[in-house]
Design a protein around this motif. Structure first.
Motif, short mmCIF file in Angstrom:
data_model
loop_
_atom_site.label_atom_id
_atom_site.label_comp_id
_atom_site.label_asym_id
_atom_site.label_seq_id
_atom_site.Cartn_x
_atom_site.Cartn_y
_atom_site.Cartn_z
N LEU A 52 -3.97 0.37 3.49
CA LEU A 52 -4.64 -0.90 3.14
C LEU A 52 -5.55 -0.70 1.93
O LEU A 52 -5.53 -1.53 0.98
CB LEU A 52 -5.44 -1.39 4.34
CG LEU A 52 -6.32 -2.63 4.12
CD1 LEU A 52 -5.49 -3.84 3.77
CD2 LEU A 52 -7.16 -2.90 5.38
N GLN A 53 -6.34 0.36 1.93
CA GLN A 53 -7.26 0.59 0.80
C GLN A 53 -6.48 0.82 -0.49
O GLN A 53 -6.90 0.35 -1.57
CB GLN A 53 -8.14 1.80 1.09
CG GLN A 53 -9.24 2.01 0.05
CD GLN A 53 -10.20 0.85 -0.05
OE1 GLN A 53 -10.82 0.46 0.92
NE2 GLN A 53 -10.32 0.25 -1.25
N LYS B 13 -5.64 2.08 7.57
CA LYS B 13 -6.77 1.86 6.66
C LYS B 13 -6.55 2.52 5.30
O LYS B 13 -6.94 1.98 4.26
CB LYS B 13 -8.07 2.35 7.31
CG LYS B 13 -8.51 1.50 8.48
CD LYS B 13 -9.90 1.84 8.96
CE LYS B 13 -9.91 3.08 9.83
NZ LYS B 13 -11.26 3.36 10.37
N GLU B 14 -5.91 3.68 5.31
CA GLU B 14 -5.63 4.38 4.05
C GLU B 14 -4.63 3.59 3.20
O GLU B 14 -4.82 3.42 1.99
CB GLU B 14 -5.09 5.78 4.34
CG GLU B 14 -4.90 6.64 3.10
CD GLU B 14 -4.40 8.04 3.41
OE1 GLU B 14 -3.80 8.67 2.51
OE2 GLU B 14 -4.61 8.53 4.55
N SER C 258 -11.76 -6.29 3.89
CA SER C 258 -11.79 -4.94 3.32
C SER C 258 -11.11 -3.99 4.29
O SER C 258 -10.66 -4.39 5.36
CB SER C 258 -13.24 -4.50 3.09
OG SER C 258 -13.86 -4.20 4.34
N ALA C 259 -11.05 -2.72 3.91
CA ALA C 259 -10.47 -1.69 4.79
C ALA C 259 -11.54 -1.07 5.68
O ALA C 259 -11.26 -0.12 6.43
CB ALA C 259 -9.79 -0.61 3.95
N ASP C 260 -12.75 -1.61 5.61
CA ASP C 260 -13.85 -1.09 6.42
C ASP C 260 -13.80 -1.74 7.82
O ASP C 260 -14.61 -2.61 8.15
CB ASP C 260 -15.18 -1.37 5.73
CG ASP C 260 -16.36 -0.72 6.47
OD1 ASP C 260 -16.11 0.17 7.30
OD2 ASP C 260 -17.50 -1.14 6.21
N THR D 151 -9.19 -6.94 9.63
CA THR D 151 -9.10 -6.89 8.16
C THR D 151 -9.35 -8.27 7.56
O THR D 151 -10.08 -8.41 6.55
CB THR D 151 -7.71 -6.40 7.72
OG1 THR D 151 -7.48 -5.09 8.26
CG2 THR D 151 -7.59 -6.35 6.20
N GLY E 173 0.83 -1.19 0.00
CA GLY E 173 0.00 0.00 0.00
C GLY E 173 0.87 1.25 0.00
O GLY E 173 2.10 1.18 0.10
N ILE F 56 -5.50 -2.54 -1.80
CA ILE F 56 -6.68 -3.23 -2.38
C ILE F 56 -6.98 -2.64 -3.76
O ILE F 56 -7.26 -3.37 -4.72
CB ILE F 56 -7.89 -3.11 -1.44
CG1 ILE F 56 -7.64 -3.89 -0.14
CG2 ILE F 56 -9.16 -3.59 -2.14
CD1 ILE F 56 -8.69 -3.68 0.93
N ASP F 57 -6.92 -1.31 -3.86
CA ASP F 57 -7.20 -0.66 -5.16
C ASP F 57 -6.13 -1.02 -6.19
O ASP F 57 -6.43 -1.22 -7.38
CB ASP F 57 -7.26 0.85 -4.97
CG ASP F 57 -8.44 1.31 -4.12
OD1 ASP F 57 -9.40 0.51 -3.98
OD2 ASP F 57 -8.41 2.44 -3.61
#
Length: 242
Positions: free
Chosen positions: A234-235, A231-232, A214-216, A209, A163, A238-239
């Protein structure tokens, strides 16, 4: 002369089943094996010679030696050939029946041919030895092939993505995420603030996680800044995985 004729006629009649023999589903003959001299070169076969060829055990019987050769296509028996067999009319008649039944049953679990019990029993033992040998060879080669295929599949399916690095008031935060397909299978901290609160929060964030996929995930109390940076990053991983 009157007494000799019936003997000659019976002898000739006794040979008729051999000369006119055709394999039948029942696979029986009505004669009894006689103690003639064995012939090591006598043979009978069926099917193609392509595939894996395995020799069965050589068995010495009171009627003579018995040994089969089996051709396999994988686990399937495609042909059986007699390498050695007793040199008797009863054996000659019995062998095609035994081979035919083997190709149907695809095993050594076949009926004994009446009148050729000794040859039938030895045939089945030699056949079983060949089947066992083929199975053993397959099982020896299989694990390495399976392991190689599994490793290749795993390598192809597994993907690790880093990430973005998020600079926070407490220090940089960055994660790497391992995916198998779309599933998150592991998260690793590449960078994190050197604080007790962060050290305690990271295992919780990773565990959540893996559950949420997900990052939620919820912010860990007492480590809000690290949680938000985690979380930022991690997202972003994922993206980037897509």
């Amino acid at each position: 002369m009157k007494r000799a004729i019936p003997v000659v006629v019976l002898s000739i009649a006794g040979l008729v089943p051999v000369w006119r023999y055709e394999p039948s589903i029942g696979g029986t003959t009505s004669t009894t094996e006689s103690a003639s001299t064995p012939s090591a070169s006598a043979s009978a076969g069926s099917g193609s010679s392509s595939g894996t060829v395995v020799k069965g055990t050589l068995l010495q019987t009171e009627k003579g030696p018995v040994q089969v050769q089996v051709t396999f296509d994988g686990d399937k028996i495609t042909a059986v050939k007699m390498l050695q067999q007793p040199n008797h009319p009863q054996t000659t008649a019995a062998v095609p029946v035994l081979i035919s039944e083997t190709l149907k049953a695809q095993s050594a679990d076949i009926d004994t041919v009446s009148g050729a019990t000794i040859t039938s029993d030895a045939y089945k033992k030699s056949l079983q030895a060949a089947i066992d040998s083929n199975a053993e060879s397959a099982s020896t080669a299989s694990p390495s092939a399976s392991a190689s295929a599994s490793a290749s599949a795993s390598a192809a399916a597994s993907k690790t993505v880093s990430g973005s690095t998020v600079n926070t008031d407490k220090g940089p935060v960055q994660v790497s995420v391992t995916f198998e397909g779309d599933k998150i299978t592991a998260v690793k901290m590449l960078q994190q603030p050197n604080h007790p609160q962060t050290t305690a929060a990271v295992p919780v964030l990773i565990s959540e996680t893996l559950k949420a996929q997900s990052a939620d995930v919820a912010t860990v109390s007492g480590a809000t800044i690290t949680s938000d940076g985690y979380k930022e990053s991690l997202q972003a991983a994922i993206d980037a995985k897509g």
